[in-house]
Design an enzyme around this catalytic site. Sequence first.
Site, PDB file in Angstrom:
ATOM      1  N   GLU A 148      98.793  11.849  -9.654  1.00  0.00           N
ATOM      2  CA  GLU A 148     100.359  11.327  -9.717  1.00  0.00           C
ATOM      3  C   GLU A 148     101.142  12.595  -9.179  1.00  0.00           C
ATOM      4  OE1 GLU A 148     101.654   9.746 -13.749  1.00  0.00           O
ATOM      5  OE2 GLU A 148     103.601   9.166 -12.865  1.00  0.00           O
ATOM      6  N   ASN A 178     103.187  -0.481 -12.698  1.00  0.00           N
ATOM      7  CA  ASN A 178     102.598   0.304 -13.671  1.00  0.00           C
ATOM      8  C   ASN A 178     103.257   0.124 -15.013  1.00  0.00           C
ATOM      9  OD1 ASN A 178     100.775   2.959 -14.522  1.00  0.00           O
ATOM     10  ND2 ASN A 178     103.102   3.499 -14.775  1.00  0.00           N
ATOM     11  N   GLU A 179     102.470   0.077 -16.155  1.00  0.00           N
ATOM     12  CA  GLU A 179     103.355  -0.101 -17.495  1.00  0.00           C
ATOM     13  C   GLU A 179     104.468  -0.722 -17.337  1.00  0.00           C
ATOM     14  OE1 GLU A 179     102.994   3.746 -19.459  1.00  0.00           O
ATOM     15  OE2 GLU A 179     100.819   3.759 -19.172  1.00  0.00           O
ATOM     16  N   TYR A 238      94.953   6.467 -24.332  1.00  0.00           N
ATOM     17  CA  TYR A 238      94.791   7.887 -24.423  1.00  0.00           C
ATOM     18  C   TYR A 238      94.409   8.458 -25.517  1.00  0.00           C
ATOM     19  CZ  TYR A 238      97.392   8.607 -19.556  1.00  0.00           C
ATOM     20  OH  TYR A 238      97.818   8.580 -18.468  1.00  0.00           O
ATOM     21  N   GLU A 251      93.953   4.577 -16.727  1.00  0.00           N
ATOM     22  CA  GLU A 251      94.558   5.678 -17.227  1.00  0.00           C
ATOM     23  C   GLU A 251      93.916   5.918 -18.725  1.00  0.00           C
ATOM     24  OE1 GLU A 251      98.860   6.463 -17.295  1.00  0.00           O
ATOM     25  OE2 GLU A 251      99.147   5.494 -15.580  1.00  0.00           O
ATOM     26  N   GLN A 289      94.290  13.183 -15.500  1.00  0.00           N
ATOM     27  CA  GLN A 289      94.471  13.115 -14.410  1.00  0.00           C
ATOM     28  C   GLN A 289      93.580  14.078 -13.653  1.00  0.00           C
ATOM     29  OE1 GLN A 289      98.352  12.889 -12.923  1.00  0.00           O
ATOM     30  NE2 GLN A 289      99.272  11.261 -14.386  1.00  0.00           N
TER      31      GLN A 289
HETATM   32  O1  AHR Z   1      99.397   9.877 -16.951  1.00  0.00           O
HETATM   33  C1  AHR Z   1     100.931  10.253 -17.439  1.00  0.00           C
HETATM   34  C2  AHR Z   1     101.690   8.785 -17.757  1.00  0.00           C
HETATM   35  O2  AHR Z   1     101.110   8.242 -18.734  1.00  0.00           O
HETATM   36  C3  AHR Z   1     101.828   8.108 -16.560  1.00  0.00           C
HETATM   37  O3  AHR Z   1     102.711   8.134 -15.401  1.00  0.00           O
HETATM   38  C4  AHR Z   1     102.162   6.702 -17.262  1.00  0.00           C
HETATM   39  O4  AHR Z   1     101.582   5.578 -16.551  1.00  0.00           O
HETATM   40  C5  AHR Z   1     101.523   6.861 -18.501  1.00  0.00           C
HETATM   41  O5  AHR Z   1     102.430   6.459 -19.535  1.00  0.00           O
END
Ligand code: AHR
Length: 510
Positions: A34, A179-180, A259, A314, A363
Amino acid sequence: MAVPVAAAQKIQLSVDVSKAGAKIDRNLFGQFAEHLGHGVYEGIWVGPDSKIPNTRGIRNDVVAALKALKVPDVRWPGGCFADEYHWRKGIGQQRTVTLNPNWGGVIEPNTFGTHEFMDFLDQIGAEAYLSVNVGSGTPQEAAEWLEYLTTVQPTTLAKERAANGHPAPYKVAFLGIGNESWDCGGNMTPDYYLSQLKTYSRFVRNFNPAQQNNQQMLKIAVGPGGGDSRWTEWTEAIMKAYQSHTWSWDMNGLSLHSYTVVKWPPSYASVGFGEAEYAQILKSTLEMNDLIAKHSAIMDKYDPQKKVALVVDEWGGWYAPLPGSNPGFLAQQNSLRDAVLAALNLNIFARHADRVRMANIAQMINVLQAMILTDKEKMVLTPTYYVYKMYVPFQDATFVPATFDAGTFTHDGITLPRIDAIAAKDKAGKLWLAITNVDPNQSAEIEVTLAGMNAKSAAGETLSASKVDSVNTFDAPNTVVPKPFSAKAQDGKLTLKLEPKSVTAIAVEQ
Ligand code: AHR
């Protein structure tokens, strides 16, 4: 205190080589880059005039390191950034300078744009996973981007692409539609997002003649970001709509973001922690299995043939920003704990390979759980990088069921499995085992029984280090690096002695 539970006991691991499961899609080993912190600028792009060796502005050291991972695909340009990205600002001689409000409010020079990204992919040998702007863009803007990229006929946009240096159409393998969108991508309700999805799916076309039949661009819809009712309702809504979709729109994947953070905002240190934090983070990361199972079950209801992939685009450890760094840059170190975390998640994806056919760790460089860290001309490979390297043979391999009683160990009231393991046959028919010894203090002795093969030996690599928070730094880049590992078989059985807190990948010879 760590309490070793039956640590002296041999663990029995049985693999029936005659049984075959799903293909472990190579795209499970995808990456995410990103426009965030030093992920793209400095991490990939230094510009053609830099003293750092580069090819058309792209760092040679980073490219060489990534080539060794056989990176299947890279998701770009975001993340949250994607929903504010306007592609025309990143093409041509004069780039528009904008801001990056999501990530520190810094200047976005747009010098790394469409052509630079595609050149980067070409240099590392990966496919494009473009995330188009649904939040603040329009279907027309996205449709024109795809026409610009993929048209072979001499349209005005195709001529502009040629004038910008690329007469041939590009291949765009994957298209992320937003995205989200439930959060940073526009805070949409499932119904509102669905109407966007249908429109983008219909009008954002790929014109590349080589992508019309079985090489078609796969469209990935925004999916859930967790396991509670808000997210299961989201998955229900999208998959229900998919079940009754008509010829005029389609989707091939549903994304999942998750995450390992334990609690928001991210507060766990990425270095300088002990075994308690090691256990807490790994317990949290193992929740990925139930999360996938939960959303897969909903998907099975509406798509029993598993046409739609669950795309974990992600994932990874998200810790407190490094002291002194810009908090918007999401800079963190990467330790042996991350190596174990990566292996555990890759194993979970492999076990769900019939539904989970793509994943992108967050990432690639200098951001969150990165493969690579750079500082000006310096570069260091992280423990996570080495796990990805050791798992290369698992790309497109066939899953082979492995059964074992992992046992447990307990640390400060947290109980975790002692080991984790997967088995797979690579394209040449060779059997590979990946075994993680999660216990930070006890080695694990494993007796491997291989039905359907007369094993003679096994060889590969093992990754460990002295501490759970051991890291590679620019000054000490070889603290966590793989070592050769081998074992001889007796009566067809392999006995493996795995170091504490280690990841091992071996090929079995017969
Ligand atoms: O990876 C960092 C961020 O985490 C991304 O931009 C977003 O999609 C997520 O909330």
